[in-house]
Scaffold this motif. Sequence first.
Motif, PDB file in Angstrom:
ATOM      1  N   ASP A 106      54.871  10.512  55.387  1.00 20.60           N
ATOM      2  CA  ASP A 106      54.451  10.254  56.765  1.00 20.60           C
ATOM      3  C   ASP A 106      52.921  10.267  56.819  1.00 20.60           C
ATOM      4  OD1 ASP A 106      57.155  10.477  57.225  1.00 20.60           O
ATOM      5  OD2 ASP A 106      57.023  12.211  58.553  1.00 20.60           O
ATOM      6  N   ASP A 107      52.351   9.377  57.603  1.00 24.72           N
ATOM      7  CA  ASP A 107      50.897   9.324  57.819  1.00 24.72           C
ATOM      8  C   ASP A 107      50.095   9.151  56.533  1.00 24.72           C
ATOM      9  OD1 ASP A 107      50.985   9.645  60.637  1.00 24.72           O
ATOM     10  OD2 ASP A 107      51.304  11.797  60.363  1.00 24.72           O
TER      11      ASP A 107
ATOM     12  N   ARG B 165      55.741   4.812  60.486  1.00 26.51           N
ATOM     13  CA  ARG B 165      55.933   6.178  59.979  1.00 26.51           C
ATOM     14  C   ARG B 165      54.861   6.495  58.941  1.00 26.51           C
ATOM     15  NH1 ARG B 165      57.709   8.458  55.481  1.00 26.51           N
ATOM     16  NH2 ARG B 165      58.543   6.535  54.612  1.00 26.51           N
TER      17      ARG B 165
ATOM     18  N   GLU C  18      50.358   0.433  67.340  1.00 26.04           N
ATOM     19  CA  GLU C  18      50.052   1.800  66.962  1.00 26.04           C
ATOM     20  C   GLU C  18      51.286   2.637  67.225  1.00 26.04           C
ATOM     21  OE1 GLU C  18      46.443   3.108  68.859  1.00 26.04           O
ATOM     22  OE2 GLU C  18      45.238   2.102  67.326  1.00 26.04           O
ATOM     23  N   ARG C  19      51.407   3.687  66.438  1.00 25.42           N
ATOM     24  CA  ARG C  19      52.541   4.580  66.593  1.00 25.42           C
ATOM     25  C   ARG C  19      52.531   5.173  68.002  1.00 25.42           C
ATOM     26  NH1 ARG C  19      51.347   8.737  63.197  1.00 25.42           N
ATOM     27  NH2 ARG C  19      51.799   7.380  61.443  1.00 25.42           N
TER      28      ARG C  19
ATOM     29  N   GLY D 273      52.026   4.697  58.382  1.00 23.45           N
ATOM     30  CA  GLY D 273      50.680   4.320  58.807  1.00 23.45           C
ATOM     31  C   GLY D 273      50.485   4.517  60.299  1.00 23.45           C
ATOM     32  N   ARG D 274      49.257   4.734  60.689  1.00 18.96           N
ATOM     33  CA  ARG D 274      48.968   4.926  62.114  1.00 18.96           C
ATOM     34  C   ARG D 274      48.886   3.601  62.865  1.00 18.96           C
ATOM     35  NH1 ARG D 274      46.168   8.691  59.464  1.00 18.96           N
ATOM     36  NH2 ARG D 274      44.185   7.605  59.408  1.00 18.96           N
ATOM     37  N   ARG D 275      48.526   2.523  62.170  1.00 19.66           N
ATOM     38  CA  ARG D 275      48.376   1.219  62.808  1.00 19.66           C
ATOM     39  C   ARG D 275      49.065   0.176  61.929  1.00 19.66           C
ATOM     40  NH1 ARG D 275      42.854  -1.132  65.382  1.00 19.66           N
ATOM     41  NH2 ARG D 275      43.594   0.221  67.029  1.00 19.66           N
TER      42      ARG D 275
ATOM     43  N   GLY E  53      45.988   4.826  57.023  1.00 16.56           N
ATOM     44  CA  GLY E  53      45.381   4.542  58.311  1.00 16.56           C
ATOM     45  C   GLY E  53      45.866   3.221  58.872  1.00 16.56           C
TER      46      GLY E  53
ATOM     47  N   GLY F 214      41.700   6.319  56.339  1.00 15.94           N
ATOM     48  CA  GLY F 214      43.011   6.744  55.864  1.00 15.94           C
ATOM     49  C   GLY F 214      43.654   5.851  54.832  1.00 15.94           C
TER      50      GLY F 214
END
Length: 195
Positions: free
Chosen positions: A105-106, A133, A189-190, A135-137, A109, A63
């Motif tokens: 958003d997202d 918001r 992590e989210r 990134g996932r990590r 990665g 990502g």
Amino acid sequence: WMGNAPSVERVRADWNPVRAIYAGDSVSRADFDVAEAADAYWTGRWGYLSRAIFHGGLGAWFGGVLEVGTGGFPLFRSSARLDLWDRGDTTHVHDARLAPWPFADDAFGAVFALQVFEHLGPDFGVPFREALRVGRRLILSVPYRWDCPDDPLHHGLDEDTLAEWFGQVPLRLELLDADTVPRLIAVYERQAQDA
């Protein structure tokens, strides 16, 4: 500290975890050695930088990466880079203390903020929420329990400080104390939103 929190794990700073799957885009030890030779600021920092690459590498692979405040030495060649000013390799000039960040958003990665969050107060929750918001990590590092009372940005930070700032338990905490000075890496992590 918060219930169910991971214990702080001590890791040898000379352990090189960078795996071939994402080593093609991340900096190498040889890249770091060039930066270290050119600027004493980087002396003794490879340990925590390489561990951060390890923790974010798979997220980066799946990502892309946002690096916040690279100090002029990005860890990933193809990363987006957010900084308060243009360092020559900055892709987005924006004050990380202010929401919204200029990303969807997202969008990533993994978001890296190494030795940065202590500079983003007093409302540390704003950049924390923005990082998770977009990134996932989130992989961050802070100076760990430095004894420097005349420098309140860096003095006495630890896992309790992070809990106070963010109100969220990290997925992982690691203490690297074999570097020149100890640093704490935290991986977040989210969290799933309540329905």
